[in-house]
Design a protein around this motif. Structure first.
Motif, PDB file in Angstrom:
ATOM      1  N   ALA A 200       0.815  -1.220   0.000  1.00 15.69           N
ATOM      2  CA  ALA A 200       0.000   0.000   0.000  1.00 15.69           C
ATOM      3  C   ALA A 200       0.842   1.260   0.000  1.00 15.69           C
ATOM      4  O   ALA A 200       0.391   2.314  -0.451  1.00 15.69           O
ATOM      5  CB  ALA A 200      -0.926   0.009   1.217  1.00 15.69           C
ATOM      6  N   GLU A 201       2.077   1.148   0.495  1.00 14.19           N
ATOM      7  CA  GLU A 201       2.921   2.339   0.617  1.00 14.19           C
ATOM      8  C   GLU A 201       4.379   1.918   0.724  1.00 14.19           C
ATOM      9  O   GLU A 201       4.690   0.839   1.248  1.00 14.19           O
ATOM     10  CB  GLU A 201       2.522   3.131   1.870  1.00 14.19           C
ATOM     11  N   VAL A 202       5.254   2.757   0.214  1.00 12.23           N
ATOM     12  CA  VAL A 202       6.695   2.564   0.392  1.00 12.23           C
ATOM     13  C   VAL A 202       7.195   3.675   1.305  1.00 12.23           C
ATOM     14  O   VAL A 202       6.901   4.853   1.092  1.00 12.23           O
ATOM     15  CB  VAL A 202       7.447   2.609  -0.941  1.00 12.23           C
ATOM     16  N   ARG A 203       7.958   3.274   2.323  1.00 13.73           N
ATOM     17  CA  ARG A 203       8.545   4.246   3.242  1.00 13.73           C
ATOM     18  C   ARG A 203      10.048   4.076   3.260  1.00 13.73           C
ATOM     19  O   ARG A 203      10.590   3.115   2.709  1.00 13.73           O
ATOM     20  CB  ARG A 203       7.993   4.064   4.661  1.00 13.73           C
ATOM     21  N   ALA A 204      10.729   5.016   3.875  1.00 12.11           N
ATOM     22  CA  ALA A 204      12.185   4.943   3.961  1.00 12.11           C
ATOM     23  C   ALA A 204      12.644   3.702   4.707  1.00 12.11           C
ATOM     24  O   ALA A 204      13.777   3.234   4.493  1.00 12.11           O
ATOM     25  CB  ALA A 204      12.729   6.201   4.628  1.00 12.11           C
ATOM     26  N   ASP A 205      11.784   3.158   5.572  1.00 13.34           N
ATOM     27  CA  ASP A 205      12.164   1.982   6.357  1.00 13.34           C
ATOM     28  C   ASP A 205      11.542   0.694   5.844  1.00 13.34           C
ATOM     29  O   ASP A 205      11.577  -0.328   6.521  1.00 13.34           O
ATOM     30  CB  ASP A 205      11.820   2.182   7.834  1.00 13.34           C
ATOM     31  N   GLY A 206      10.953   0.717   4.628  1.00 14.48           N
ATOM     32  CA  GLY A 206      10.442  -0.519   4.060  1.00 14.48           C
ATOM     33  C   GLY A 206       9.093  -0.383   3.390  1.00 14.48           C
ATOM     34  O   GLY A 206       8.678   0.709   2.982  1.00 14.48           O
ATOM     35  N   LEU A 207       8.388  -1.520   3.299  1.00 16.88           N
ATOM     36  CA  LEU A 207       7.090  -1.594   2.639  1.00 16.88           C
ATOM     37  C   LEU A 207       5.972  -1.709   3.658  1.00 16.88           C
ATOM     38  O   LEU A 207       6.079  -2.476   4.617  1.00 16.88           O
ATOM     39  CB  LEU A 207       7.026  -2.829   1.726  1.00 16.88           C
TER      40      LEU A 207
END
Length: 366
Positions: A200-207
């Motif tokens: 649903a989203e990609v962040r700097a610390d993962g998926l």
């Protein structure tokens, strides 16, 4: 006066189209590309894993062919006056070959900011840089690009923990035998697989999955789909829902017959209605058909229907293993496969053969 054919994009399809047009039509041919190098896109997962690729200057590949190379970025197409707008000028055309290819689809929230892809050389080099300090890498997407990237990274970088996350079933599209081999190779390489998991989203610390779960990673490789440029839609050409140029059996635009679409940016269908997938193996033979049709049309001949069938899917699983999945004409799998080092050598010969084809596009496309 001979017509002027402008080819935009010098990937696998565009470079071959320009050289074939110059050879078969007698027209003046100009090839426009943003970079001065030909990129072996099917090897970019190797570049991301820290391996060096061949340097292939486009000037060398078109020397002596009659193709004029213009290194510039296409910014727009004015269909009413048949003009291609460039970052530093413009070109008029009598015929246009639209071959701008595809890039990673980074529309999932956070993907453009925090994920890396292997769709361009610059993307792959950036990923290689990010992996120098990473310990855990997550590959999002379980298609052939994701499978090849995950296996290459795991083999080349045994210090990395590699995860593959896919919304579908791991190995979907393969035969039972092919899927078993794929699973055994991933187990041997230590690649952890999460299938049925939608991002649903990609962040700097993962998926972040649609369940809210965080799959922690120091780097994310995004291979979950590709998209094409908006230039065809913006020019007023008829496109499909994905923005791909809609073409007829001669691969000419159904709305602007002076435009020919080849490669990923064209929605190519067989006479039976099957839409061909984005792939080098699709692009090369259909490009040759398009250029034969173009040359025949200029000579007053009626184009022949597109004849195309699939034979296999070639998957590299690192440098020492592979999977050749044989398929029916419509790309559905049969049980027959090649695996192991034989398959790795087979895939390497196919990849080398694509560059041989780009040098000599009158040769049969493998």
């Amino acid at each position: 006066m001979a017509e002027h054919i402008v080819v935009v994009g010098a990937g696998y399809a565009g470079l071959a189209a320009a050289k074939l047009a110059a050879r078969w039509t007698g027209c003046r041919v100009t090839l426009v590309n943003e970079r001065d190098r030909f990129v072996e896109r099917v090897r970019l997962h190797q570049l991301a894993a820290g391996q060096r690729l061949r340097d292939l200057p486009l000037a060398d590949l078109v020397r002596g062919t009659g193709v004029e190379l213009v290194v510039d970025r296409v910014t727009g197409i004015d269909a009413d006056v048949r003009r291609v707008r460039l970052a530093t000028g413009s070109l008029t055309y009598d015929r246009l070959v639209y071959a701008l290819g595809s890039r990673a689809d980074l529309r999932v929230p956070g993907a453009a900011e925090h994920a890396h892809s292997v769709s361009t050389a610059e993307d792959a080099e950036e990923l290689a840089g990010a992996l120098r300090t990473a310990r855990v890498v997550a590959v999002a997407g379980g298609g052939l690009t994701g499978i090849e990237a995950a296996a290459e990274l795991a083999e080349s970088r045994p210090d990395l923990t590699v995860l593959l996350v896919t919304g579908g079933r791991f190995g979907a599209g393969l035969s039972a035998k092919g899927a078993r081999h794929l699973r055994s190779v991933f187990d041997r390489l230590g690649v952890r697989v999460r299938d049925g998991a939608r991002v649903a989203e990609v962040r700097a610390d993962g998926l972040v999955l649609d369940t809210g779960e965080l799959v922690a990673a120091d780097a994310v490789v995004w291979t979950a789909g590709f998209r094409v440029p908006e230039l065809a839609r913006e020019a007023g050409f008829e496109v499909d829902g994905d923005g791909r140029l809609v073409v007829d059996q001669a691969l000419a635009s159904v709305s602007h017959p002076e435009v020919v679409g080849v490669g990923d940016a064209a929605a190519i269908r067989r006479p039976d209605g099957l839409e061909l997938r984005m792939a080098c193996a699709t692009g090369l033979p259909t490009t040759r058909h398009a250029m034969r049709s173009l040359a025949g049309g200029l000579a007053g001949r009626e184009p022949r229907p597109l004849r195309f069938r699939y034979f296999n899917q070639c998957v590299s699983l690192g440098r020492r293993d592979g999977l050749i999945q044989f398929v029916r004409a419509d790309d559905t799998p049969v049980e027959r496969v090649l695996t192991g080092r034989v398959a790795a050598r087979y895939k390497e010969l196919v990849v080398r053969g694509t560059v041989l084809f780009e040098r000599h596009p009158v040769l049969p496309a493998g």
